[in-house]
Design a protein around this motif. Structure first.
Motif, PDB file in Angstrom:
ATOM      1  N   THR A   7       0.836  -1.216   0.000  1.00  0.00           N
ATOM      2  CA  THR A   7       0.000   0.000   0.000  1.00  0.00           C
ATOM      3  C   THR A   7       0.865   1.258   0.000  1.00  0.00           C
ATOM      4  OG1 THR A   7      -1.766  -1.184   1.157  1.00  0.00           O
ATOM      5  CG2 THR A   7      -1.808   1.233   1.228  1.00  0.00           C
ATOM      6  N   GLY A  42       2.586   1.700  -3.352  1.00  0.00           N
ATOM      7  CA  GLY A  42       1.672   2.210  -4.364  1.00  0.00           C
ATOM      8  C   GLY A  42       1.390   3.691  -4.202  1.00  0.00           C
ATOM      9  N   VAL A  60       1.612   3.929  -8.598  1.00  0.00           N
ATOM     10  CA  VAL A  60       1.294   2.740  -9.384  1.00  0.00           C
ATOM     11  C   VAL A  60       0.217   1.941  -8.656  1.00  0.00           C
ATOM     12  CG1 VAL A  60       2.190   0.615 -10.373  1.00  0.00           C
ATOM     13  CG2 VAL A  60       3.619   2.657 -10.330  1.00  0.00           C
ATOM     14  N   ARG A  61      -0.722   1.420  -9.433  1.00  0.00           N
ATOM     15  CA  ARG A  61      -1.779   0.601  -8.833  1.00  0.00           C
ATOM     16  C   ARG A  61      -1.152  -0.698  -8.312  1.00  0.00           C
ATOM     17  NH1 ARG A  61      -7.001  -1.968 -12.030  1.00  0.00           N
ATOM     18  NH2 ARG A  61      -7.901  -3.080 -10.221  1.00  0.00           N
ATOM     19  N   ALA A  62      -1.276  -0.919  -7.029  1.00  0.00           N
ATOM     20  CA  ALA A  62      -0.656  -2.089  -6.392  1.00  0.00           C
ATOM     21  C   ALA A  62      -1.689  -2.846  -5.572  1.00  0.00           C
ATOM     22  CB  ALA A  62       0.510  -1.676  -5.508  1.00  0.00           C
ATOM     23  N   ARG A  95       0.710  -1.451 -13.243  1.00  0.00           N
ATOM     24  CA  ARG A  95       0.010  -2.266 -12.247  1.00  0.00           C
ATOM     25  C   ARG A  95       0.981  -3.307 -11.690  1.00  0.00           C
ATOM     26  NH1 ARG A  95      -5.486  -5.854 -13.338  1.00  0.00           N
ATOM     27  NH2 ARG A  95      -5.709  -6.671 -11.202  1.00  0.00           N
ATOM     28  N   ASP A  99       4.447  -7.616 -12.415  1.00  0.00           N
ATOM     29  CA  ASP A  99       4.165  -6.271 -12.933  1.00  0.00           C
ATOM     30  C   ASP A  99       3.955  -6.343 -14.436  1.00  0.00           C
ATOM     31  OD1 ASP A  99       6.635  -5.501 -14.531  1.00  0.00           O
ATOM     32  OD2 ASP A  99       7.589  -5.990 -12.603  1.00  0.00           O
TER      33      ASP A  99
END
Length: 415
Positions: free
Chosen positions: A291, A294, A299-301, A339, A357
């Motif tokens: 979290t 991200g 970046v969407r994590a 992502r 990734d």
């Protein structure tokens, strides 16, 4: 031990015939009148006793030069038997001297002549036991053959027993010799093992020092280096920020990263667990790490746990967390991903950590050349996994993202 065992026998071979000859002379002199020795018998004894003395002197010299059976020994044995036979014919009490042939045949004669030599001595002894030579009448001749038969049976039994004892003694001597050689070899092996043990201790100590240096270097890389990288990235955003609120937000993140990295560095030096694991388990620590990463990178994590979560050993948890942090740091530096997905899977007796990734990817075959130039990266992650009997695999292709998978044994936390 062998020399001590042969010493009594050698001594008896030296003085035994002399003692038995002396006993025969004394017994014959005392019994000359009762057995009816005539002048001829006394003359024969007077001539043959000195001959027996000379024979024994010659035999002693021969045995000193050539121990064991020989042709000369066979000739001397036959001459002594002939002297003893004639002396016993003259007086049966010279059987004391004749009995010498029983205990010397096996040592003085070749193996094939031992029984014939014993048979000749038995003839002399049987004649003495029936009262002397020659037997008079049929009854005495029958008695002679019966006594001879008994003598030969006893000689055969005792000879067989003596040979068995001799063979057993030879086997025991060989066994003792072999045991001595084995003990010597074992002692040498123990000394070599002791030296090898000392050498291995030195090597283990040196390997431990080298491993500890690598561990500390990896820890510093995973804490200070990554923290500084994050701080630099936040400061770069601040440098390009157009409004004060954005700059303050990234300054706060840089400050938090600095404090976090400082705590990690202190605990790494003391070989303690990462800060993220201080109050939580691995799943929660990974979730927080993903979290925060991200939010910091934009970046969407996503983080996922599969299977039944268990409390892992501190070393296992720390290793997997460090691998995840390094994989995320690599993704931030090189992947330009949109992502990232992190999965922690509890699979029976194994724990698997996957970091995927959708970034630019790379050619794994080119990684060794790159990592030799400096840094830890994939080699560091692989070394961490192997340190706890695990493994790490990397799948990547230019333009198709990267997948890092660490598989380690599931070792539960000590209760």
């Amino acid at each position: 031990m062998t020399n001590d065992a042969h010493q009594p026998r050698a001594s008896f071979d030296t003085w035994g015939p002399w003692a038995l000859l002396a006993a025969g002379v004394v017994a014959s002199a005392i019994s000359a009148r009762p057995v009816g020795m005539d002048r001829t018998g006394m003359t024969v004894c007077a001539a043959l006793v000195p001959a027996a003395v000379v024979l024994q002197l010659i035999w002693g010299r021969v045995k000193r030069r050539r121990p064991g059976p020989s042709r000369t020994g066979v000739c001397l044995y036959l001459v002594r038997w002939a002297i003893a036979f004639v002396l016993t014919w003259a007086n049966p009490f010279f059987a004391f001297y004749a009995v010498t042939g029983y205990y010397t045949a096996a040592r003085e004669l070749p193996h094939r002549l031992v029984l014939p030599g014993l048979f000749l001595t038995a003839i002399t002894m049987a004649g003495s036991e029936i009262g002397g030579w020659p037997p008079h009448g049929l009854v005495l001749w029958v008695g002679f053959f019966l006594v001879l038969l008994v003598n030969m049976v006893m000689v055969s039994v005792f000879t067989r027993y003596a040979l068995q004892e001799q063979n057993r003694s030879a086997v025991q001597a060989e066994t003792i010799t072999e045991l001595e050689r084995t003990n010597t070899a074992l002692q040498q092996a123990l000394e070599e093992n002791a030296a090898l043990h000392e050498q291995l201790l030195v090597q283990a100590r040196e390997a431990g020092v080298a491993d500890e240096r690598r561990r500390l270097a990896a820890e510093i890389h995973d804490t200070i280096a990554q923290g500084l990288t994050g701080i630099i990235a936040q400061l770069q955003v601040v440098a390009g920020a157009t409004d004060l609120a954005t700059a303050r937000t990234h300054l706060d993140r840089a400050s938090a990263l600095a404090r976090h990295s400082l705590g990690e560095a202190r605990r790494s030096v003391h070989n303690l667990a990462p800060v993220a694991l201080e109050d939580t388990g691995l799943p929660e620590a990974l979730k927080n790490t993903v979290t925060e990463w991200g939010e910091r990178t934009g970046v969407r994590a996503e983080f996922t746990v599969t299977g039944t979560a268990e409390q892992l050993h501190d070393e296992v948890s720390a290793t997997l967390l460090r691998i995840a942090q390094e994989a995320l740091a690599n993704a931030a530096r090189h992947a330009r991903a949109g992502r990232v997905g992190v999965t922690l899977s509890f699979m029976g007796d194994e724990v698997v950590l996957d970091v995927r990734d959708d970034g630019t990817g790379f050619d794994p075959a080119a990684v060794p050349a790159r990592t030799r130039a400096g840094g830890f990266g994939l080699d560091g992650m692989r070394a961490r996994a192997e340190r706890i009997a695990g493994s790490l695999t990397v799948e990547s292709e230019p333009g198709h993202g990267t997948a890092v998978s660490a598989r380690v044994p599931l070792v539960r936390h000590d209760r």
